[in-house]
Motif scaffolding. Structure first.
Motif, PDB file in Angstrom:
ATOM      1  N   ASN A 124      16.976   2.649  -8.547  1.00  0.00           N
ATOM      2  CA  ASN A 124      17.145   1.921  -7.289  1.00  0.00           C
ATOM      3  C   ASN A 124      17.840   0.580  -7.489  1.00  0.00           C
ATOM      4  O   ASN A 124      18.514   0.096  -6.587  1.00  0.00           O
ATOM      5  CB  ASN A 124      15.799   1.735  -6.592  1.00  0.00           C
ATOM      6  N   ILE A 125      17.689  -0.017  -8.643  1.00  0.00           N
ATOM      7  CA  ILE A 125      18.363  -1.278  -8.947  1.00  0.00           C
ATOM      8  C   ILE A 125      19.833  -1.040  -9.279  1.00  0.00           C
ATOM      9  O   ILE A 125      20.704  -1.813  -8.893  1.00  0.00           O
ATOM     10  CB  ILE A 125      17.656  -1.994 -10.123  1.00  0.00           C
ATOM     11  N   LEU A 126      20.121   0.053  -9.973  1.00  0.00           N
ATOM     12  CA  LEU A 126      21.451   0.283 -10.529  1.00  0.00           C
ATOM     13  C   LEU A 126      22.484   0.778  -9.526  1.00  0.00           C
ATOM     14  O   LEU A 126      23.679   0.596  -9.735  1.00  0.00           O
ATOM     15  CB  LEU A 126      21.355   1.273 -11.696  1.00  0.00           C
ATOM     16  N   GLY A 127      22.070   1.444  -8.449  1.00  0.00           N
ATOM     17  CA  GLY A 127      23.047   1.924  -7.482  1.00  0.00           C
ATOM     18  C   GLY A 127      22.478   2.996  -6.584  1.00  0.00           C
ATOM     19  O   GLY A 127      21.267   3.205  -6.527  1.00  0.00           O
ATOM     20  N   THR A 128      23.370   3.692  -5.892  1.00  0.00           N
ATOM     21  CA  THR A 128      22.961   4.819  -5.047  1.00  0.00           C
ATOM     22  C   THR A 128      23.358   6.107  -5.751  1.00  0.00           C
ATOM     23  O   THR A 128      24.479   6.232  -6.253  1.00  0.00           O
ATOM     24  CB  THR A 128      23.620   4.752  -3.658  1.00  0.00           C
ATOM     25  N   PHE A 129      22.430   7.061  -5.802  1.00  0.00           N
ATOM     26  CA  PHE A 129      22.605   8.322  -6.519  1.00  0.00           C
ATOM     27  C   PHE A 129      22.248   9.463  -5.576  1.00  0.00           C
ATOM     28  O   PHE A 129      21.128   9.512  -5.058  1.00  0.00           O
ATOM     29  CB  PHE A 129      21.700   8.370  -7.754  1.00  0.00           C
ATOM     30  N   THR A 130      23.189  10.382  -5.372  1.00  0.00           N
ATOM     31  CA  THR A 130      22.997  11.505  -4.463  1.00  0.00           C
ATOM     32  C   THR A 130      23.436  12.785  -5.156  1.00  0.00           C
ATOM     33  O   THR A 130      24.469  12.810  -5.823  1.00  0.00           O
ATOM     34  CB  THR A 130      23.837  11.314  -3.180  1.00  0.00           C
ATOM     35  N   ILE A 131      22.643  13.846  -5.008  1.00  0.00           N
ATOM     36  CA  ILE A 131      23.057  15.145  -5.519  1.00  0.00           C
ATOM     37  C   ILE A 131      23.414  16.055  -4.348  1.00  0.00           C
ATOM     38  O   ILE A 131      22.892  15.906  -3.239  1.00  0.00           O
ATOM     39  CB  ILE A 131      22.000  15.805  -6.430  1.00  0.00           C
ATOM     40  N   TYR A 143      26.141  30.146   2.552  1.00  0.00           N
ATOM     41  CA  TYR A 143      25.522  28.967   1.950  1.00  0.00           C
ATOM     42  C   TYR A 143      25.978  27.713   2.676  1.00  0.00           C
ATOM     43  O   TYR A 143      27.028  27.682   3.310  1.00  0.00           O
ATOM     44  CB  TYR A 143      25.916  28.857   0.473  1.00  0.00           C
ATOM     45  N   ILE A 144      25.172  26.674   2.553  1.00  0.00           N
ATOM     46  CA  ILE A 144      25.517  25.360   3.087  1.00  0.00           C
ATOM     47  C   ILE A 144      25.230  24.318   2.010  1.00  0.00           C
ATOM     48  O   ILE A 144      24.435  24.560   1.095  1.00  0.00           O
ATOM     49  CB  ILE A 144      24.712  25.026   4.362  1.00  0.00           C
ATOM     50  N   TYR A 145      25.887  23.171   2.103  1.00  0.00           N
ATOM     51  CA  TYR A 145      25.612  22.083   1.173  1.00  0.00           C
ATOM     52  C   TYR A 145      24.350  21.343   1.598  1.00  0.00           C
ATOM     53  O   TYR A 145      24.173  21.013   2.763  1.00  0.00           O
ATOM     54  CB  TYR A 145      26.774  21.100   1.098  1.00  0.00           C
ATOM     55  N   GLU A 146      23.485  21.119   0.633  1.00  0.00           N
ATOM     56  CA  GLU A 146      22.297  20.297   0.825  1.00  0.00           C
ATOM     57  C   GLU A 146      22.511  19.004   0.035  1.00  0.00           C
ATOM     58  O   GLU A 146      23.081  19.032  -1.058  1.00  0.00           O
ATOM     59  CB  GLU A 146      21.046  21.002   0.292  1.00  0.00           C
ATOM     60  N   TYR A 147      22.051  17.891   0.581  1.00  0.00           N
ATOM     61  CA  TYR A 147      22.172  16.599  -0.077  1.00  0.00           C
ATOM     62  C   TYR A 147      20.780  16.032  -0.313  1.00  0.00           C
ATOM     63  O   TYR A 147      19.927  16.104   0.570  1.00  0.00           O
ATOM     64  CB  TYR A 147      22.967  15.624   0.797  1.00  0.00           C
ATOM     65  N   VAL A 148      20.567  15.484  -1.497  1.00  0.00           N
ATOM     66  CA  VAL A 148      19.296  14.846  -1.828  1.00  0.00           C
ATOM     67  C   VAL A 148      19.619  13.454  -2.364  1.00  0.00           C
ATOM     68  O   VAL A 148      20.361  13.310  -3.343  1.00  0.00           O
ATOM     69  CB  VAL A 148      18.512  15.647  -2.884  1.00  0.00           C
ATOM     70  N   HIS A 149      19.074  12.448  -1.724  1.00  0.00           N
ATOM     71  CA  HIS A 149      19.274  11.070  -2.160  1.00  0.00           C
ATOM     72  C   HIS A 149      18.181  10.738  -3.176  1.00  0.00           C
ATOM     73  O   HIS A 149      17.014  10.594  -2.815  1.00  0.00           O
ATOM     74  CB  HIS A 149      19.247  10.121  -0.969  1.00  0.00           C
ATOM     75  N   LEU A 150      18.568  10.654  -4.444  1.00  0.00           N
ATOM     76  CA  LEU A 150      17.583  10.419  -5.500  1.00  0.00           C
ATOM     77  C   LEU A 150      16.872   9.084  -5.327  1.00  0.00           C
ATOM     78  O   LEU A 150      15.723   8.938  -5.742  1.00  0.00           O
ATOM     79  CB  LEU A 150      18.251  10.496  -6.875  1.00  0.00           C
ATOM     80  N   ASN A 151      17.512   8.123  -4.699  1.00  0.00           N
ATOM     81  CA  ASN A 151      16.871   6.826  -4.468  1.00  0.00           C
ATOM     82  C   ASN A 151      15.659   6.953  -3.546  1.00  0.00           C
ATOM     83  O   ASN A 151      14.777   6.104  -3.568  1.00  0.00           O
ATOM     84  CB  ASN A 151      17.868   5.834  -3.866  1.00  0.00           C
ATOM     85  N   ASP A 152      15.604   8.014  -2.740  1.00  0.00           N
ATOM     86  CA  ASP A 152      14.482   8.220  -1.820  1.00  0.00           C
ATOM     87  C   ASP A 152      13.315   8.957  -2.475  1.00  0.00           C
ATOM     88  O   ASP A 152      12.261   9.101  -1.859  1.00  0.00           O
ATOM     89  CB  ASP A 152      14.933   9.021  -0.593  1.00  0.00           C
ATOM     90  N   LEU A 153      13.499   9.459  -3.693  1.00  0.00           N
ATOM     91  CA  LEU A 153      12.454  10.224  -4.385  1.00  0.00           C
ATOM     92  C   LEU A 153      11.724   9.333  -5.388  1.00  0.00           C
ATOM     93  O   LEU A 153      12.186   8.252  -5.727  1.00  0.00           O
ATOM     94  CB  LEU A 153      13.065  11.434  -5.097  1.00  0.00           C
ATOM     95  N   ASP A 154      10.594   9.807  -5.870  1.00  0.00           N
ATOM     96  CA  ASP A 154       9.771   9.047  -6.813  1.00  0.00           C
ATOM     97  C   ASP A 154      10.060   9.406  -8.264  1.00  0.00           C
ATOM     98  O   ASP A 154       9.160   9.399  -9.102  1.00  0.00           O
ATOM     99  CB  ASP A 154       8.287   9.258  -6.519  1.00  0.00           C
ATOM    100  N   GLY A 155      11.304   9.764  -8.572  1.00  0.00           N
ATOM    101  CA  GLY A 155      11.672  10.020  -9.958  1.00  0.00           C
ATOM    102  C   GLY A 155      11.484  11.455 -10.408  1.00  0.00           C
ATOM    103  O   GLY A 155      11.466  11.725 -11.607  1.00  0.00           O
ATOM    104  N   ILE A 156      11.370  12.401  -9.467  1.00  0.00           N
ATOM    105  CA  ILE A 156      11.220  13.805  -9.851  1.00  0.00           C
ATOM    106  C   ILE A 156      11.885  14.704  -8.809  1.00  0.00           C
ATOM    107  O   ILE A 156      11.788  14.460  -7.603  1.00  0.00           O
ATOM    108  CB  ILE A 156       9.734  14.188 -10.045  1.00  0.00           C
ATOM    109  N   PHE A 157      12.591  15.729  -9.306  1.00  0.00           N
ATOM    110  CA  PHE A 157      13.232  16.726  -8.456  1.00  0.00           C
ATOM    111  C   PHE A 157      13.089  18.058  -9.165  1.00  0.00           C
ATOM    112  O   PHE A 157      13.428  18.172 -10.346  1.00  0.00           O
ATOM    113  CB  PHE A 157      14.709  16.374  -8.253  1.00  0.00           C
ATOM    114  N   THR A 158      12.575  19.084  -8.466  1.00  0.00           N
ATOM    115  CA  THR A 158      12.311  20.381  -9.088  1.00  0.00           C
ATOM    116  C   THR A 158      13.165  21.469  -8.449  1.00  0.00           C
ATOM    117  O   THR A 158      13.275  21.541  -7.223  1.00  0.00           O
ATOM    118  CB  THR A 158      10.818  20.744  -8.967  1.00  0.00           C
TER     119      THR A 158
END
Length: 184
Positions: A124-131, A143-158
């Motif tokens: 969160n300090i270093l920048g914005t990160f999106t997958i 299929y459709i594109y899904e976006y996940v903003h890693l800055n909104d998560l608590d450090g885990i994505f499964t």
């Protein structure tokens, strides 16, 4: 006119000096619960030269866990980009290992979920990160594109298997786009 030029020089020089100093690396740990790989993404004044990068080894045989990053067709374990404040991107590629329910049938092999973890405070300090990844469209075929903003998560994505009886993950790669904030 002289006053405008002086103001322009005063505001541009500190920005240029700050950009030369910006340097960070953040590690994303990929794991299937049995094996793991650390992948580091960063920016550096020397980031575009390649001397900070670490190439990935060749992929293992089918059925084994692996994780790597891909930029322009080259696989990395560590990848540093230039340190300007523009948006950068790379692909994460991964696959889980198979496990058996201990029966004698090959039909009973399953795949473990893959988990990606990171230091969410640092991120969160270093920048914005999106997958971005392709996901099945539940309303229609395709299929459709899904976006996940890693800055909104608590450090885990499964990433889970496609279904409970599946031997494939829902997806085995995604695109990471990040923009440094200028803080390090």
């Amino acid at each position: 006119m002289k006053h405008v030029l002086i103001v322009l020089i005063i505001t541009v020089i500190p920005t240029l000096l700050f950009a030369q100093e910006l340097e960070f690396g953040i590690t994303f740990k990929f794991s299937d619960g049995q094996d793991f790989t650390d992948l580091t993404v960063g920016v550096s004044p020397n980031g575009s030269g390649g001397e900070l990068d670490q190439l990935a080894p060749p992929p293992p045989p089918d059925g084994a866990f692996y994780a790597r990053m891909n930029v322009n067709g080259i696989s990395y374990i560590t990848k540093y980009f230039d340190n300007n404040l523009s948006t950068k991107g790379l692909s994460f590629e991964f696959d889980s290992s198979f496990y058996s329910d201990y029966s004698n049938s090959l039909d009973n092999y399953n795949i473990r979920p893959v988990t990606m973890t990171w230091d969410h405070v640092a991120l969160n300090i270093l920048g914005t990160f999106t997958i971005k990844y392709l996901a099945p469209n539940e309303d229609e075929d395709g299929y459709i594109y899904e976006y996940v903003h890693l800055n909104d998560l608590d450090g885990i994505f499964t990433i889970f298997p496609a279904n409970s009886d599946s031997s494939i993950l829902e997806f085995t790669s995604f695109y990471l786009e990040f923009t440094p904030s200028g803080n390090n």
